[in-house]
Write a protein that holds these residues in place. Structure first.
Motif, short mmCIF file in Angstrom:
data_model
loop_
_atom_site.label_atom_id
_atom_site.label_comp_id
_atom_site.label_asym_id
_atom_site.label_seq_id
_atom_site.Cartn_x
_atom_site.Cartn_y
_atom_site.Cartn_z
N ASN A 60 2.69 4.43 1.36
CA ASN A 60 2.87 4.91 2.66
C ASN A 60 3.34 3.90 3.43
OD1 ASN A 60 3.06 7.58 2.74
ND2 ASN A 60 1.53 7.82 4.52
N VAL A 61 3.53 2.43 3.27
CA VAL A 61 4.15 1.62 3.98
C VAL A 61 5.64 1.87 4.44
CG1 VAL A 61 2.24 -0.13 3.81
CG2 VAL A 61 4.32 -0.24 2.24
N GLY A 62 6.21 2.29 3.24
CA GLY A 62 7.80 2.59 3.34
C GLY A 62 8.34 1.77 2.20
N LYS A 63 7.97 1.71 1.14
CA LYS A 63 8.53 0.98 0.04
C LYS A 63 9.88 1.46 -0.50
CE LYS A 63 4.70 1.05 -2.55
NZ LYS A 63 3.94 1.68 -1.48
N ARG A 122 0.81 -1.22 -0.18
CA ARG A 122 -0.03 0.15 -0.11
C ARG A 122 1.05 1.24 -0.06
NH1 ARG A 122 -2.80 0.51 4.85
NH2 ARG A 122 -1.84 -1.58 5.63
N SER A 180 12.91 -1.96 10.10
CA SER A 180 12.57 -0.61 10.16
C SER A 180 13.44 0.13 9.04
CB SER A 180 13.26 0.05 11.47
OG SER A 180 12.89 1.47 11.32
N ALA A 181 12.74 0.56 7.87
CA ALA A 181 13.53 0.79 6.54
C ALA A 181 14.21 2.12 7.08
CB ALA A 181 12.46 0.87 5.53
N ASN A 236 7.25 -3.59 8.06
CA ASN A 236 8.18 -2.31 8.11
C ASN A 236 7.54 -1.39 9.41
OD1 ASN A 236 10.15 -0.48 7.80
ND2 ASN A 236 8.80 0.69 6.21
N THR A 249 11.35 3.88 0.90
CA THR A 249 12.37 4.06 2.07
C THR A 249 13.25 2.86 2.03
OG1 THR A 249 10.79 5.59 3.39
CG2 THR A 249 12.88 4.64 4.39
N THR A 261 10.45 9.69 -1.49
CA THR A 261 9.77 9.07 -0.61
C THR A 261 8.81 10.11 -0.25
OG1 THR A 261 11.37 9.87 1.08
CG2 THR A 261 11.36 7.69 0.60
N ASP A 275 9.84 -0.02 14.47
CA ASP A 275 10.48 0.85 15.39
C ASP A 275 9.18 1.71 16.21
OD1 ASP A 275 10.39 3.78 13.82
OD2 ASP A 275 10.82 2.07 12.76
N ALA A 276 8.30 2.03 15.34
CA ALA A 276 7.01 2.75 15.77
C ALA A 276 5.96 1.95 16.38
CB ALA A 276 6.62 3.57 14.36
P1 GDP Z 1 5.63 4.33 0.13
O1 GDP Z 1 4.67 5.16 -0.27
O2 GDP Z 1 5.45 2.85 0.41
O3 GDP Z 1 7.07 4.37 -0.94
O4 GDP Z 1 6.36 4.89 1.30
P2 GDP Z 1 7.71 5.88 1.60
O5 GDP Z 1 8.92 5.17 1.64
O6 GDP Z 1 7.44 6.93 0.69
O7 GDP Z 1 7.47 6.19 3.33
C1 GDP Z 1 6.38 6.89 3.75
C2 GDP Z 1 6.35 7.35 5.23
O8 GDP Z 1 6.78 6.48 6.03
C3 GDP Z 1 7.67 8.43 5.08
O9 GDP Z 1 7.28 9.49 5.92
C4 GDP Z 1 8.77 7.54 5.96
O10 GDP Z 1 9.86 8.36 6.39
C5 GDP Z 1 7.95 6.62 6.61
N1 GDP Z 1 8.59 5.39 7.09
C6 GDP Z 1 9.21 4.66 5.99
N2 GDP Z 1 9.84 3.76 6.77
C7 GDP Z 1 9.73 3.74 8.02
C8 GDP Z 1 10.18 3.09 9.47
O11 GDP Z 1 10.93 1.99 9.20
N3 GDP Z 1 9.74 3.59 10.60
C9 GDP Z 1 8.99 4.68 10.52
N4 GDP Z 1 8.55 5.02 11.84
N5 GDP Z 1 8.48 5.45 9.47
C10 GDP Z 1 9.00 4.84 8.33
#
Ligand code: GDP
Ligand code: MG
Length: 195
Positions: A14-17, A12, A157-158, A124, A19, A32, A127-128
């Motif tokens: 914002n999951v951190g792909k 989905r 934790s990416a 992912n 990152t 990101t 940490d949070a």
């Molecule tokens: P994508 O839409 O799946 O590509 O997600 P993004 O890589 O753009 O990350 C979305 C948000 O989640 C950003 O604000 C990141 O900083 C945050 N994020 C990504 N990885 C982590 C993690 O391991 N821990 C935390 N707390 N936040 C993360």
């Protein structure tokens, strides 16, 4: 071209792909969240680690229909993700430890399995996640995604890079298993066991 893992990073928005892709590569190769032009198209990132080649494919993520973006863009993103899975030989399904597993996550997982792709699950934002969230997603993995129980599941934790190297190791293992050539007797035994 030399054979090497082609890895679709899916999940989905914002999951951190993105990152995760940056953490794997060790530099900011893809945008990101919060930056203009955050992934809408699939982006290929070739890289090498420990003498091995990989191609990572960062995808836009499947957005819920009718949310914030136009329907055309939504459809386009979904098609891009499905194409990325199709064109990959390993899929890394990224889940959000805080948000838990949604119907959409299960849908992508189902598609990966339907296409017969090797799969690694990366939970992912570990940490949070507090103790409750951690317990909850572990339960959800069992009862909402039990059909993925064969896949290696990593809690990462990416953003901090924690567990990111384990993802690569799991990708290697999944790739090797998916590409294995079995001698006939072993194949026969495996089929009999499966039946
Ligand atoms: P994508 O839409 O799946 O590509 O997600 P993004 O890589 O753009 O990350 C979305 C948000 O989640 C950003 O604000 C990141 O900083 C945050 N994020 C990504 N990885 C982590 C993690 O391991 N821990 C935390 N707390 N936040 C993360
Ligand atoms: Mg992204």
């Amino acid at each position: 071209e030399e054979k090497h893992p082609r890895v679709a990073i899916v999940g989905r928005p914002n999951v951190g792909k993105s990152t995760l892709v940056n953490a794997l590569v060790g530099e900011e190769r893809v945008l990101t969240f919060g930056e203009p032009g955050t992934t809408r198209d699939a982006i290929e990132v070739p890289f090498q680690r420990f003498g091995r080649r990989y191609t990572l494919v960062d995808t836009a993520g499947l957005r819920k229909r009718g949310k914030s973006h136009g329907a055309e863009v939504e459809k386009f993103s979904i098609v891009k993700t499905l194409q990325a899975i199709e064109a990959a030989n390993v899929a890394v399904l990224v889940l959000d430890a805080v948000d838990g597993i949604s119907e959409q996550d299960a849908h992508v997982a189902g598609y990966i399995l339907e296409r017969g792709r090797a799969v690694v699950v990366a939970v992912n934002k570990w940490d949070a996640a507090d103790t409750d969230a951690r317990e909850r997603i572990k339960g959800e993995l069992r009862w909402k995604a039990g059909f993925l129980s064969f896949a290696e599941t990593l809690y990462i934790s990416a953003r901090s890079g924690k567990g990111v190297n384990d993802v690569l190791r799991a990708v290697d293992a999944a790739y090797a298993a998916a590409m294995a050539k079995l001698p006939t007797p072993k194949l026969t035994r495996s089929l009999i066991a499966a039946v």
